[in-house]
Motif scaffolding. Structure first.
Motif, PDB file in Angstrom:
ATOM      1  N   MET A   1       0.731  -1.364  -0.127  1.00 28.95           N
ATOM      2  CA  MET A   1       0.294   0.586  -0.083  1.00 28.95           C
ATOM      3  C   MET A   1       1.253   1.764   0.009  1.00 28.95           C
ATOM      4  O   MET A   1       0.241   2.371  -0.511  1.00 28.95           O
ATOM      5  CB  MET A   1      -0.779  -0.298   1.069  1.00 28.95           C
ATOM      6  N   GLU A   2       2.271   1.047   0.266  1.00 30.90           N
ATOM      7  CA  GLU A   2       3.236   2.585   0.199  1.00 30.90           C
ATOM      8  C   GLU A   2       3.316   3.722  -0.280  1.00 30.90           C
ATOM      9  O   GLU A   2       2.913   4.406  -0.932  1.00 30.90           O
ATOM     10  CB  GLU A   2       4.323   1.990   1.291  1.00 30.90           C
ATOM     11  N   GLY A   3       3.137   2.350  -1.420  1.00 31.76           N
ATOM     12  CA  GLY A   3       3.186   2.887  -3.327  1.00 31.76           C
ATOM     13  C   GLY A   3       2.422   3.589  -3.267  1.00 31.76           C
ATOM     14  O   GLY A   3       2.429   4.651  -3.783  1.00 31.76           O
ATOM     15  N   LEU A  41      -8.829  -1.975  -0.738  1.00 30.08           N
ATOM     16  CA  LEU A  41      -8.793  -3.215  -1.449  1.00 30.08           C
ATOM     17  C   LEU A  41      -9.296  -4.326  -0.973  1.00 30.08           C
ATOM     18  O   LEU A  41      -8.946  -5.414  -1.123  1.00 30.08           O
ATOM     19  CB  LEU A  41      -7.244  -2.941  -1.452  1.00 30.08           C
ATOM     20  N   ALA A  42     -10.061  -3.725   0.473  1.00 32.18           N
ATOM     21  CA  ALA A  42     -10.308  -5.122   1.319  1.00 32.18           C
ATOM     22  C   ALA A  42     -11.757  -5.815   0.486  1.00 32.18           C
ATOM     23  O   ALA A  42     -12.020  -7.282   0.823  1.00 32.18           O
ATOM     24  CB  ALA A  42     -10.685  -4.644   2.594  1.00 32.18           C
ATOM     25  N   GLN A  46     -13.167  -4.617  -5.973  1.00 29.92           N
ATOM     26  CA  GLN A  46     -12.546  -3.098  -6.504  1.00 29.92           C
ATOM     27  C   GLN A  46     -10.842  -3.819  -7.101  1.00 29.92           C
ATOM     28  O   GLN A  46     -10.822  -5.398  -6.150  1.00 29.92           O
ATOM     29  CB  GLN A  46     -11.802  -1.998  -5.072  1.00 29.92           C
ATOM     30  N   THR A  47      -9.853  -3.407  -8.006  1.00 28.22           N
ATOM     31  CA  THR A  47      -9.654  -3.681  -8.374  1.00 28.22           C
ATOM     32  C   THR A  47      -8.589  -2.492  -8.730  1.00 28.22           C
ATOM     33  O   THR A  47      -8.921  -1.483  -9.142  1.00 28.22           O
ATOM     34  CB  THR A  47      -9.544  -4.081  -9.727  1.00 28.22           C
ATOM     35  N   VAL A  48      -7.258  -2.774  -8.895  1.00 31.16           N
ATOM     36  CA  VAL A  48      -6.373  -1.453  -8.534  1.00 31.16           C
ATOM     37  C   VAL A  48      -4.516  -2.132 -10.141  1.00 31.16           C
ATOM     38  O   VAL A  48      -4.515  -3.535  -9.358  1.00 31.16           O
ATOM     39  CB  VAL A  48      -5.077  -1.258  -7.430  1.00 31.16           C
TER      40      VAL A  48
END
Length: 89
Positions: A1-3, A41-42, A46-48
């Motif tokens: 998640m940091e990025g 994202l939980a 959802q999609t990233v």
């Protein structure tokens, strides 16, 4: 998640400078966005998609997904497109 958080905050600060008040932009934090994207994202709807440069640094992401009410396989929505300023053309 940091990025994702880093791209999100840094892209906002460069893209919206002069549009959104600096006082608002100054309150954005990586920690806040890490929490946000963990929650997003939980959700299985959802999609990233993330993009890295040749050195492995994350430079962009898009996010979206399917609506919970929509049963069609080929439809959905886009919620975010963020690209670091130095990676835009």
């Amino acid at each position: 998640m940091e990025g994702i958080a880093k791209v999100h905050v840094d892209a906002w600060k460069t893209t919206y400078k002069g549009i959104v008040p600096d006082a608002c932009l100054d309150t954005l934090t990586y920690e806040e966005k890490i929490t946000l994207w963990n929650q997003v994202l939980a959700d299985s709807h959802q999609t990233v998609f993330m993009t890295e440069n040749q050195k492995g640094k994350m430079i962009s992401f898009t996010g979206g997904g399917k609506t919970k009410a929509n049963k069609q396989e080929s439809s959905g929505y886009l919620i975010a497109i963020y690209i670091l300023k130095e990676s835009r053309r």
